[in-house]
Motif scaffolding. Structure first.
Motif, PDB file in Angstrom:
ATOM      1  N   LEU A 190      44.018  42.710  46.084  1.00 36.43           N
ATOM      2  CA  LEU A 190      45.684  42.129  46.559  1.00 36.43           C
ATOM      3  C   LEU A 190      46.559  42.846  46.175  1.00 36.43           C
ATOM      4  O   LEU A 190      46.128  43.828  45.117  1.00 36.43           O
ATOM      5  CB  LEU A 190      45.952  41.133  44.822  1.00 36.43           C
ATOM      6  CG  LEU A 190      47.294  40.459  45.626  1.00 36.43           C
ATOM      7  CD1 LEU A 190      47.813  39.670  46.123  1.00 36.43           C
ATOM      8  CD2 LEU A 190      46.940  39.871  44.037  1.00 36.43           C
ATOM      9  N   ILE A 191      47.311  43.662  46.849  1.00 34.63           N
ATOM     10  CA  ILE A 191      48.490  44.801  47.189  1.00 34.63           C
ATOM     11  C   ILE A 191      49.721  44.176  47.512  1.00 34.63           C
ATOM     12  O   ILE A 191      49.710  43.131  47.662  1.00 34.63           O
ATOM     13  CB  ILE A 191      47.799  45.227  47.993  1.00 34.63           C
ATOM     14  CG1 ILE A 191      46.946  45.841  48.193  1.00 34.63           C
ATOM     15  CG2 ILE A 191      49.287  46.672  48.335  1.00 34.63           C
ATOM     16  CD1 ILE A 191      46.099  46.953  49.879  1.00 34.63           C
ATOM     17  N   ILE A 192      50.312  44.910  46.283  1.00 41.23           N
ATOM     18  CA  ILE A 192      51.705  44.276  45.638  1.00 41.23           C
ATOM     19  C   ILE A 192      52.484  45.801  46.010  1.00 41.23           C
ATOM     20  O   ILE A 192      52.601  46.277  44.429  1.00 41.23           O
ATOM     21  CB  ILE A 192      51.911  43.827  44.300  1.00 41.23           C
ATOM     22  CG1 ILE A 192      51.151  42.114  44.549  1.00 41.23           C
ATOM     23  CG2 ILE A 192      53.102  42.992  43.785  1.00 41.23           C
ATOM     24  CD1 ILE A 192      50.773  41.354  43.675  1.00 41.23           C
TER      25      ILE A 192
ATOM     26  N   LYS B  24      37.948  41.685  51.666  1.00 38.33           N
ATOM     27  CA  LYS B  24      39.012  41.434  52.012  1.00 38.33           C
ATOM     28  C   LYS B  24      41.205  41.439  51.202  1.00 38.33           C
ATOM     29  O   LYS B  24      41.095  41.189  49.959  1.00 38.33           O
ATOM     30  CB  LYS B  24      39.505  39.383  52.058  1.00 38.33           C
ATOM     31  CG  LYS B  24      38.735  39.167  53.289  1.00 38.33           C
ATOM     32  CD  LYS B  24      38.370  37.215  53.448  1.00 38.33           C
ATOM     33  CE  LYS B  24      37.473  36.785  54.354  1.00 38.33           C
ATOM     34  NZ  LYS B  24      37.569  35.216  54.828  1.00 38.33           N
ATOM     35  N   VAL B  25      41.626  41.624  52.329  1.00 35.96           N
ATOM     36  CA  VAL B  25      42.958  42.448  51.688  1.00 35.96           C
ATOM     37  C   VAL B  25      43.585  41.149  51.861  1.00 35.96           C
ATOM     38  O   VAL B  25      44.246  40.785  52.991  1.00 35.96           O
ATOM     39  CB  VAL B  25      43.514  44.093  52.168  1.00 35.96           C
ATOM     40  CG1 VAL B  25      44.887  43.971  51.132  1.00 35.96           C
ATOM     41  CG2 VAL B  25      41.881  45.461  51.703  1.00 35.96           C
ATOM     42  N   SER B  26      44.851  40.625  50.408  1.00 36.41           N
ATOM     43  CA  SER B  26      46.354  40.505  51.526  1.00 36.41           C
ATOM     44  C   SER B  26      46.902  41.043  50.557  1.00 36.41           C
ATOM     45  O   SER B  26      47.367  41.821  49.134  1.00 36.41           O
ATOM     46  CB  SER B  26      45.868  38.874  49.951  1.00 36.41           C
ATOM     47  OG  SER B  26      46.557  38.212  50.629  1.00 36.41           O
TER      48      SER B  26
ATOM     49  N   LYS C 212      37.993  41.142  40.715  1.00 34.76           N
ATOM     50  CA  LYS C 212      39.167  41.383  41.744  1.00 34.76           C
ATOM     51  C   LYS C 212      39.974  42.330  41.876  1.00 34.76           C
ATOM     52  O   LYS C 212      40.476  42.279  40.045  1.00 34.76           O
ATOM     53  CB  LYS C 212      40.042  40.000  42.351  1.00 34.76           C
ATOM     54  CG  LYS C 212      39.970  39.072  42.438  1.00 34.76           C
ATOM     55  CD  LYS C 212      38.812  38.553  43.896  1.00 34.76           C
ATOM     56  CE  LYS C 212      37.959  36.937  43.774  1.00 34.76           C
ATOM     57  NZ  LYS C 212      37.511  36.808  44.674  1.00 34.76           N
ATOM     58  N   THR C 213      40.409  43.342  42.260  1.00 35.15           N
ATOM     59  CA  THR C 213      41.395  43.991  42.746  1.00 35.15           C
ATOM     60  C   THR C 213      42.330  43.836  43.349  1.00 35.15           C
ATOM     61  O   THR C 213      42.665  43.309  43.774  1.00 35.15           O
ATOM     62  CB  THR C 213      40.490  45.486  43.701  1.00 35.15           C
ATOM     63  OG1 THR C 213      39.497  45.704  42.946  1.00 35.15           O
ATOM     64  CG2 THR C 213      41.369  46.001  43.337  1.00 35.15           C
ATOM     65  N   VAL C 214      43.412  44.285  42.378  1.00 36.52           N
ATOM     66  CA  VAL C 214      45.182  44.128  42.220  1.00 36.52           C
ATOM     67  C   VAL C 214      45.602  45.555  42.041  1.00 36.52           C
ATOM     68  O   VAL C 214      45.404  46.141  41.556  1.00 36.52           O
ATOM     69  CB  VAL C 214      45.638  43.496  41.385  1.00 36.52           C
ATOM     70  CG1 VAL C 214      46.899  43.200  41.718  1.00 36.52           C
ATOM     71  CG2 VAL C 214      45.024  41.589  41.245  1.00 36.52           C
TER      72      VAL C 214
ATOM     73  N   ALA D  89      47.976  35.852  46.753  1.00 36.15           N
ATOM     74  CA  ALA D  89      48.147  35.400  45.417  1.00 36.15           C
ATOM     75  C   ALA D  89      46.401  34.096  45.680  1.00 36.15           C
ATOM     76  O   ALA D  89      44.958  34.114  44.955  1.00 36.15           O
ATOM     77  CB  ALA D  89      48.425  35.441  44.590  1.00 36.15           C
ATOM     78  N   HIS D  90      47.099  32.786  46.349  1.00 35.77           N
ATOM     79  CA  HIS D  90      46.079  32.066  46.707  1.00 35.77           C
ATOM     80  C   HIS D  90      44.988  31.996  47.558  1.00 35.77           C
ATOM     81  O   HIS D  90      44.010  30.922  47.707  1.00 35.77           O
ATOM     82  CB  HIS D  90      46.719  30.452  46.752  1.00 35.77           C
ATOM     83  CG  HIS D  90      47.653  29.877  45.463  1.00 35.77           C
ATOM     84  ND1 HIS D  90      48.750  30.637  44.904  1.00 35.77           N
ATOM     85  CD2 HIS D  90      46.726  29.330  44.660  1.00 35.77           C
ATOM     86  CE1 HIS D  90      48.538  30.103  44.208  1.00 35.77           C
ATOM     87  NE2 HIS D  90      47.739  29.481  43.107  1.00 35.77           N
ATOM     88  N   LEU D  91      45.378  33.205  48.677  1.00 31.55           N
ATOM     89  CA  LEU D  91      44.336  32.876  49.846  1.00 31.55           C
ATOM     90  C   LEU D  91      43.132  33.533  48.983  1.00 31.55           C
ATOM     91  O   LEU D  91      41.759  33.869  50.125  1.00 31.55           O
ATOM     92  CB  LEU D  91      44.945  33.901  50.726  1.00 31.55           C
ATOM     93  CG  LEU D  91      45.760  33.788  51.470  1.00 31.55           C
ATOM     94  CD1 LEU D  91      46.626  34.963  51.852  1.00 31.55           C
ATOM     95  CD2 LEU D  91      45.721  32.871  51.990  1.00 31.55           C
ATOM     96  N   ASP D  92      42.660  34.320  48.451  1.00 36.31           N
ATOM     97  CA  ASP D  92      41.356  34.518  47.122  1.00 36.31           C
ATOM     98  C   ASP D  92      41.053  36.124  48.109  1.00 36.31           C
ATOM     99  O   ASP D  92      40.031  35.549  48.164  1.00 36.31           O
ATOM    100  CB  ASP D  92      40.343  33.301  47.620  1.00 36.31           C
ATOM    101  CG  ASP D  92      39.200  33.793  46.541  1.00 36.31           C
ATOM    102  OD1 ASP D  92      39.854  34.234  45.603  1.00 36.31           O
ATOM    103  OD2 ASP D  92      37.896  33.334  46.575  1.00 36.31           O
ATOM    104  N   PRO D  93      41.568  36.574  48.183  1.00 37.65           N
ATOM    105  CA  PRO D  93      41.730  38.169  48.252  1.00 37.65           C
ATOM    106  C   PRO D  93      40.427  38.988  47.074  1.00 37.65           C
ATOM    107  O   PRO D  93      40.625  38.642  45.909  1.00 37.65           O
ATOM    108  CB  PRO D  93      42.988  38.978  48.587  1.00 37.65           C
ATOM    109  CG  PRO D  93      43.694  38.452  47.185  1.00 37.65           C
ATOM    110  CD  PRO D  93      43.342  36.735  47.349  1.00 37.65           C
ATOM    111  N   ASP D  94      39.548  39.598  47.840  1.00 38.64           N
ATOM    112  CA  ASP D  94      38.825  40.668  46.974  1.00 38.64           C
ATOM    113  C   ASP D  94      40.498  41.248  46.419  1.00 38.64           C
ATOM    114  O   ASP D  94      39.413  42.212  45.471  1.00 38.64           O
ATOM    115  CB  ASP D  94      37.714  41.274  48.029  1.00 38.64           C
ATOM    116  CG  ASP D  94      37.277  39.988  48.398  1.00 38.64           C
ATOM    117  OD1 ASP D  94      36.469  39.774  47.848  1.00 38.64           O
ATOM    118  OD2 ASP D  94      36.801  40.920  50.224  1.00 38.64           O
TER     119      ASP D  94
END
Length: 188
Positions: A110-112, A30-32, A139-141, A103-108
């Motif tokens: 996180l893209i910023i 999952k991506v956020s 997690k991957t950021v 950040a709080h959606l618990d993504p696998d």
């Protein structure tokens, strides 16, 4: 990479906002995403409504959103404005809420994209701590930033782009050094 190198376009492709002109991007998990200011929130809706909308689009149930709701608001520090339409938020308030939700959606993953530059120093430090905890939990950021000290402190690998092509990938220190040498060449 420098402005126009393709960094934001790559993040939009990975976030499934833009289709690649050729090739494909395979995402596992999952991506956020926290991209341009304004992306992902409906301006007429309140902060609270946008939290629930974002959570539901991410695939969370109301109960799951309820469970992280207080943490989202507390992290963003927008308690007194949570029932105000986000179009009335300052850019700093908007980014605080958007980052907190992402950040709080618990993504696998996180893209910023560079948006943390808008927040004040205290909030940036809070975000850095949150990003660091995300990476330490496996997690991957993915971060796009011209803040080289941020990249050096948070990233285990770096991708350097130029004109939409990979110029260098791998060791953070080596990629930063290559980026700086390119900057020196441009100035000369």
């Amino acid at each position: 990479g420098h402005n126009g190198a393709g960094k934001s376009t790559l993040l939009k492709i990975l976030s499934r906002i833009t289709e690649p002109s050729h090739g494909n991007a395979i995402i596992r998990g999952k991506v956020s995403s926290l991209l341009e200011i304004g992306t992902g929130f409906h301006p007429e809706m309140t902060g609270k409504e946008n939290i629930y909308l974002s959570g539901s689009l991410f695939g969370l149930t109301k109960k799951e959103i309820d469970a992280c709701y207080d943490s989202v608001i507390e992290f963003a520090q927008v308690q007194e404005f949570i029932d105000t339409p986000v179009k009335r938020y300052s850019s700093g308030m908007f980014v605080r809420l958007a980052f907190s939700v992402a950040a709080h959606l618990d993504p696998d993953i996180l893209i910023i994209d560079e948006v943390l530059a808008v927040g004040d120093a205290d909030f940036q430090n809070k975000c850095i701590t949150k990003i660091d905890s995300q990476t330490k939990s496996g997690k991957t950021v993915l971060i796009v930033s011209h803040n080289l000290s941020l990249i050096a402190s948070l990233c285990s690998k770096v991708l350097l782009l130029e004109n939409g092509k990979v110029l260098k990938y791998g060791n953070t220190e080596e990629c930063i050094s290559k980026y700086l040498s390119l900057s020196d060449q441009v100035k000369s």
